[in-house]
Write an enzyme that holds these catalytic residues in place. Sequence first.
Site, PDB file in Angstrom:
ATOM      1  N   TRP A  21      29.517  -0.663 -35.235  1.00 54.97           N
ATOM      2  CA  TRP A  21      28.097   0.023 -35.690  1.00 54.97           C
ATOM      3  C   TRP A  21      26.988  -0.967 -35.816  1.00 54.97           C
ATOM      4  O   TRP A  21      25.990  -0.549 -35.270  1.00 54.97           O
ATOM      5  CB  TRP A  21      28.221   0.725 -37.005  1.00 54.97           C
ATOM      6  N   ASP A  51      36.504  -0.440 -33.076  1.00 59.46           N
ATOM      7  CA  ASP A  51      36.041   1.016 -33.544  1.00 59.46           C
ATOM      8  C   ASP A  51      34.441   1.465 -33.133  1.00 59.46           C
ATOM      9  O   ASP A  51      33.837   0.631 -33.369  1.00 59.46           O
ATOM     10  CB  ASP A  51      36.527   1.029 -34.757  1.00 59.46           C
ATOM     11  N   TYR A  56      26.975   6.955 -33.947  1.00 61.64           N
ATOM     12  CA  TYR A  56      26.333   5.576 -34.118  1.00 61.64           C
ATOM     13  C   TYR A  56      25.123   5.546 -33.181  1.00 61.64           C
ATOM     14  O   TYR A  56      25.236   5.422 -31.996  1.00 61.64           O
ATOM     15  CB  TYR A  56      27.270   4.507 -33.831  1.00 61.64           C
ATOM     16  N   SER A 202      34.668  -2.801 -44.760  1.00 61.99           N
ATOM     17  CA  SER A 202      35.397  -3.949 -45.195  1.00 61.99           C
ATOM     18  C   SER A 202      34.716  -4.906 -46.008  1.00 61.99           C
ATOM     19  O   SER A 202      35.314  -5.682 -46.740  1.00 61.99           O
ATOM     20  CB  SER A 202      36.598  -4.433 -44.149  1.00 61.99           C
ATOM     21  N   LEU A 203      33.557  -5.369 -45.385  1.00 60.78           N
ATOM     22  CA  LEU A 203      32.781  -6.401 -46.114  1.00 60.78           C
ATOM     23  C   LEU A 203      31.597  -5.899 -46.866  1.00 60.78           C
ATOM     24  O   LEU A 203      30.811  -6.543 -47.318  1.00 60.78           O
ATOM     25  CB  LEU A 203      32.010  -7.309 -44.872  1.00 60.78           C
ATOM     26  N   ARG A 224      22.495   0.591 -43.558  1.00 58.45           N
ATOM     27  CA  ARG A 224      23.000   0.124 -44.789  1.00 58.45           C
ATOM     28  C   ARG A 224      22.504   0.922 -45.860  1.00 58.45           C
ATOM     29  O   ARG A 224      23.204   0.915 -46.910  1.00 58.45           O
ATOM     30  CB  ARG A 224      22.383  -1.353 -44.918  1.00 58.45           C
ATOM     31  N   GLY A 276      32.289  -5.673 -38.739  1.00 60.71           N
ATOM     32  CA  GLY A 276      31.019  -5.875 -37.734  1.00 60.71           C
ATOM     33  C   GLY A 276      30.457  -7.484 -37.718  1.00 60.71           C
ATOM     34  O   GLY A 276      30.698  -8.183 -38.854  1.00 60.71           O
ATOM     35  N   ALA A 277      29.986  -7.621 -36.706  1.00 59.83           N
ATOM     36  CA  ALA A 277      29.376  -9.267 -36.741  1.00 59.83           C
ATOM     37  C   ALA A 277      27.914  -8.939 -35.623  1.00 59.83           C
ATOM     38  O   ALA A 277      27.998  -8.317 -34.970  1.00 59.83           O
ATOM     39  CB  ALA A 277      30.337 -10.147 -36.004  1.00 59.83           C
ATOM     40  N   ARG A 278      27.054  -9.782 -36.126  1.00 55.27           N
ATOM     41  CA  ARG A 278      25.912  -9.655 -35.248  1.00 55.27           C
ATOM     42  C   ARG A 278      25.486 -10.942 -34.598  1.00 55.27           C
ATOM     43  O   ARG A 278      24.514 -11.128 -33.859  1.00 55.27           O
ATOM     44  CB  ARG A 278      24.667  -9.398 -36.086  1.00 55.27           C
TER      45      ARG A 278
END
Length: 311
Positions: A21, A51, A56, A202-203, A224, A276-278
């Site tokens: 996402w 995923d 999205y 999860s975070l 968010r 997720g990671a950016r």
Amino acid sequence: MRYKKFGNYGWDISCLSIGSWTLGGGWGNVGLKDSIDVVHAMVDGGVNHLDTALAYDSGNCEKVVAQCIKGIRDKLYITTKGGTMNLFGNIFVKCSSRDFLNECVNQSLKNLEIDYIDNYMLHWPDANTPLQETMEALKDLKREGKIRHISVSNFSKEQIIEAEKYCPVESVQLSYNMADRSNEELLRWAHDRGMGTMSYSSLGSGVLTGQYRTLPNFPKGDARNFFPYFSEPLFSKIMKLLETLDVVAEKRTAALAQIVVNWSTQTSFIDTALCGARSVQEAKENCGGFEWALSDEEMKQINDAIATYLD
């Protein structure tokens, strides 16, 4: 990386999954090159599941994912979700009719530029379509070879039981983290029945990583805003929990994100946690948390703090 048996899929799934996402433009500005670098870094770190969802960013996220997985498709199991579509950027339509699901699957295949979807998930329940129609449509899509496995997200226990009258539900995806354990009983039940289990958020949308120490004000339309963590009194309660997590992280010389994903995936009932990671740095940091495990003493310290500040 650590791996677990994922339901009856025959997969050894990485305990960390790529939550995409963040790559679709709904979480601030993440460019295409950064998105590609993030996915490749996580695959290099041993992650083998990604995923995404048609909803999205109005399908743009799947299109970004298509670019990210070029050349590494064979290294990843792909889950995407349908039965929900984001129209005009802010109108979510929940529809799981046969015709709409066929449209969703075909659009996802086109967006992702793949021949089949490893795991197809109903994103949200649709109160207006009989589950028999929905599940039989998914069975037909599986028979046609467009999808390999059938799963659900955000379904209740009763809805899963009803769905299984018409078609096996092979895995579930539900919100789960230290600040939101409302689905714990359902996840335990599903896992005990042999289903694969995934946690999303999860975070805690980043709040459990220590990224936000004061209450943020996100712009309208930011993804968010969908989550409850950035409103009071929950935000202040999470800040108290972070004081304990800070202590554990400092002793381990570890990032808070690593503590958080270890805590959830060291349970018996979470097979994989979507994160997720950016940036490549965040991606490597998330993967690095699986090079070690929390001790029983650390798990108790964290669980006692959760009971004190959040229960």
